[in-house]
Scaffold this motif. Structure first.
Motif, PDB file in Angstrom:
ATOM      1  N   PHE A 175      11.381   4.714 -12.229  1.00  0.00           N
ATOM      2  CA  PHE A 175      10.254   4.659 -11.307  1.00  0.00           C
ATOM      3  C   PHE A 175       9.080   5.403 -11.960  1.00  0.00           C
ATOM      4  O   PHE A 175       9.259   6.511 -12.466  1.00  0.00           O
ATOM      5  N   ILE A 208       9.853   0.288 -12.053  1.00  0.00           N
ATOM      6  CA  ILE A 208       9.154   0.043 -10.790  1.00  0.00           C
ATOM      7  C   ILE A 208       7.969   0.986 -10.707  1.00  0.00           C
ATOM      8  O   ILE A 208       8.137   2.205 -10.792  1.00  0.00           O
ATOM      9  N   LEU A 256       5.186   2.889  -8.735  1.00  0.00           N
ATOM     10  CA  LEU A 256       4.879   3.363  -7.385  1.00  0.00           C
ATOM     11  C   LEU A 256       3.373   3.250  -7.183  1.00  0.00           C
ATOM     12  O   LEU A 256       2.626   4.217  -7.278  1.00  0.00           O
ATOM     13  N   LEU A 298       2.369   2.196   0.209  1.00  0.00           N
ATOM     14  CA  LEU A 298       3.833   2.149   0.222  1.00  0.00           C
ATOM     15  C   LEU A 298       4.489   3.001  -0.858  1.00  0.00           C
ATOM     16  O   LEU A 298       5.725   3.015  -0.964  1.00  0.00           O
ATOM     17  N   ALA A 299       3.705   3.683  -1.681  1.00  0.00           N
ATOM     18  CA  ALA A 299       4.287   4.415  -2.810  1.00  0.00           C
ATOM     19  C   ALA A 299       5.355   5.403  -2.361  1.00  0.00           C
ATOM     20  O   ALA A 299       6.450   5.467  -2.934  1.00  0.00           O
ATOM     21  N   HIS A 325       7.127   5.387   0.395  1.00  0.00           N
ATOM     22  CA  HIS A 325       8.277   4.683   0.969  1.00  0.00           C
ATOM     23  C   HIS A 325       9.141   4.047  -0.121  1.00  0.00           C
ATOM     24  O   HIS A 325      10.373   4.068  -0.037  1.00  0.00           O
ATOM     25  N   VAL A 326       8.493   3.490  -1.160  1.00  0.00           N
ATOM     26  CA  VAL A 326       9.256   2.883  -2.256  1.00  0.00           C
ATOM     27  C   VAL A 326      10.033   3.955  -3.008  1.00  0.00           C
ATOM     28  O   VAL A 326      11.173   3.723  -3.443  1.00  0.00           O
ATOM     29  N   SER A 327       9.451   5.138  -3.154  1.00  0.00           N
ATOM     30  CA  SER A 327      10.141   6.216  -3.871  1.00  0.00           C
ATOM     31  C   SER A 327      11.439   6.611  -3.169  1.00  0.00           C
ATOM     32  O   SER A 327      12.371   7.102  -3.810  1.00  0.00           O
ATOM     33  N   THR A 368      13.586   4.705  -2.051  1.00  0.00           N
ATOM     34  CA  THR A 368      14.659   3.759  -2.370  1.00  0.00           C
ATOM     35  C   THR A 368      15.360   4.114  -3.675  1.00  0.00           C
ATOM     36  O   THR A 368      16.287   3.409  -4.083  1.00  0.00           O
TER      37      THR A 368
END
Length: 292
Positions: free
Chosen positions: A151, A177, A179, A185-186, A188-190, A192
């Motif tokens: 990430f 990926i 962020l 959304l950065a 929120h994606v982190s 995952t």
């Protein structure tokens, strides 16, 4: 209670500054950051010139030194001078001479801007040889090559650095990926990220708030973090398993990213050498466009 004697070498001084940083006043923290980011300037400039660069009164620098056990700033400054005397003195002398030559000119042509830029960026890149630990490079390359997904996080002027890293790692077959802050959304994606994933974060002064908060949250989740920043006192430092601090050199463009990009390319090549099992000649393929 008798105060412990002050550090007698540069490395011990920096460790002491790190140990005390969180308990320092805001002014002392600003001084600490300047000292750790600009060791060469501290070695050769007067306390008044240094203070003017920080917009802090010179007496604060004297008191800062005294708080660490020295009788004044000059006693602290000696350690920086000793460091500079053993760190590529020939190169530093050439850089200093070129900068003095540029300052003495009235010509502000495009060619002179280029010359000034090359001098300051060359100093920043050269500093990497003294500041970046080979063991850290090896550890970062090992972590990234073993990661399931990398990430990537960087905003503002750090964005070009992480974009380059994404391109290079993708081209050697590493799943990445970004962020991206767009869409909000950065963060929120982190969340995952899995246990086998790694966060590579890049941030420089003045540090983007969302980057700092994401790094802290990912660290709280127990994930592995590699940080590329400008100071070992950066807010990213405490959360990173591997920390790269690329100090900045004053130049015509405030806070150039030339040195961080050089470091990013080196890390990517080190990862490529492990993935390809080819430590001698690692290769990062390029995207080629078919002929029409």
């Amino acid at each position: 209670m008798t105060q412990a004697p002050p550090p007698e070498d540069y490395e011990s001084l920096i460790r002491l500054i790190h140990d005390r940083h969180d308990s320092m006043s805001k002014t002392y923290q600003q001084i600490a950051v300047y000292l750790t980011q600009n060791p060469n300037d501290v070695a050769v400039r007067s306390v008044n010139a240094i203070a003017q660069s920080c917009d802090i009164h010179a007496s604060s620098f004297v008191r800062f030194a005294q708080s660490l056990g020295y009788d004044g700033f000059k006693s602290l400054q000696v350690l920086f001078q000793q460091r500079l005397a053993t760190a590529a003195p020939g190169f530093e002398a050439r850089v200093h001479a070129l900068k003095q030559e540029l300052k003495s000119r009235d010509d502000l042509s495009e060619a002179e801007l280029l010359r000034d830029m090359v001098v300051s960026d060359a100093a920043s890149v050269q500093s990497l040889l003294d500041e970046i630990d080979a063991n850290d490079l090896a550890q970062a390359a090992e972590i990234l090559s073993d990661a399931e997904t990398v990430f990537l996080l960087g905003q503002l002027r750090s964005a070009p650095v992480v974009e380059l890293i994404r391109y290079l790692l993708t081209m050697v077959g590493k799943k990445c990926i970004m962020l991206d802050p767009s869409g909000g959304l950065a963060t929120h994606v982190s969340r995952t990220m899995g246990t086998k994933d790694v966060l590579l974060a890049v941030s420089f002064r003045f540090y983007a708030n969302e980057v700092v908060s994401i790094v802290e949250e990912v660290a709280a989740q127990g994930r592995t973090i590699i940080a590329l920043t400008d100071s070992s006192l950066s807010p990213l430092a405490k959360s990173a398993q591997v920390l790269f601090a690329a100090h900045e050199h004053a130049g015509p463009l405030s806070r150039s990213v030339t040195a961080p990009i050089c470091l990013a390319q080196t890390i990517a090549l080190a990862v490529a050498s492990r993935i390809q099992n080819n430590p001698n000649v690692p290769e990062i393929p390029s995207v080629t466009c078919p002929r029409q």
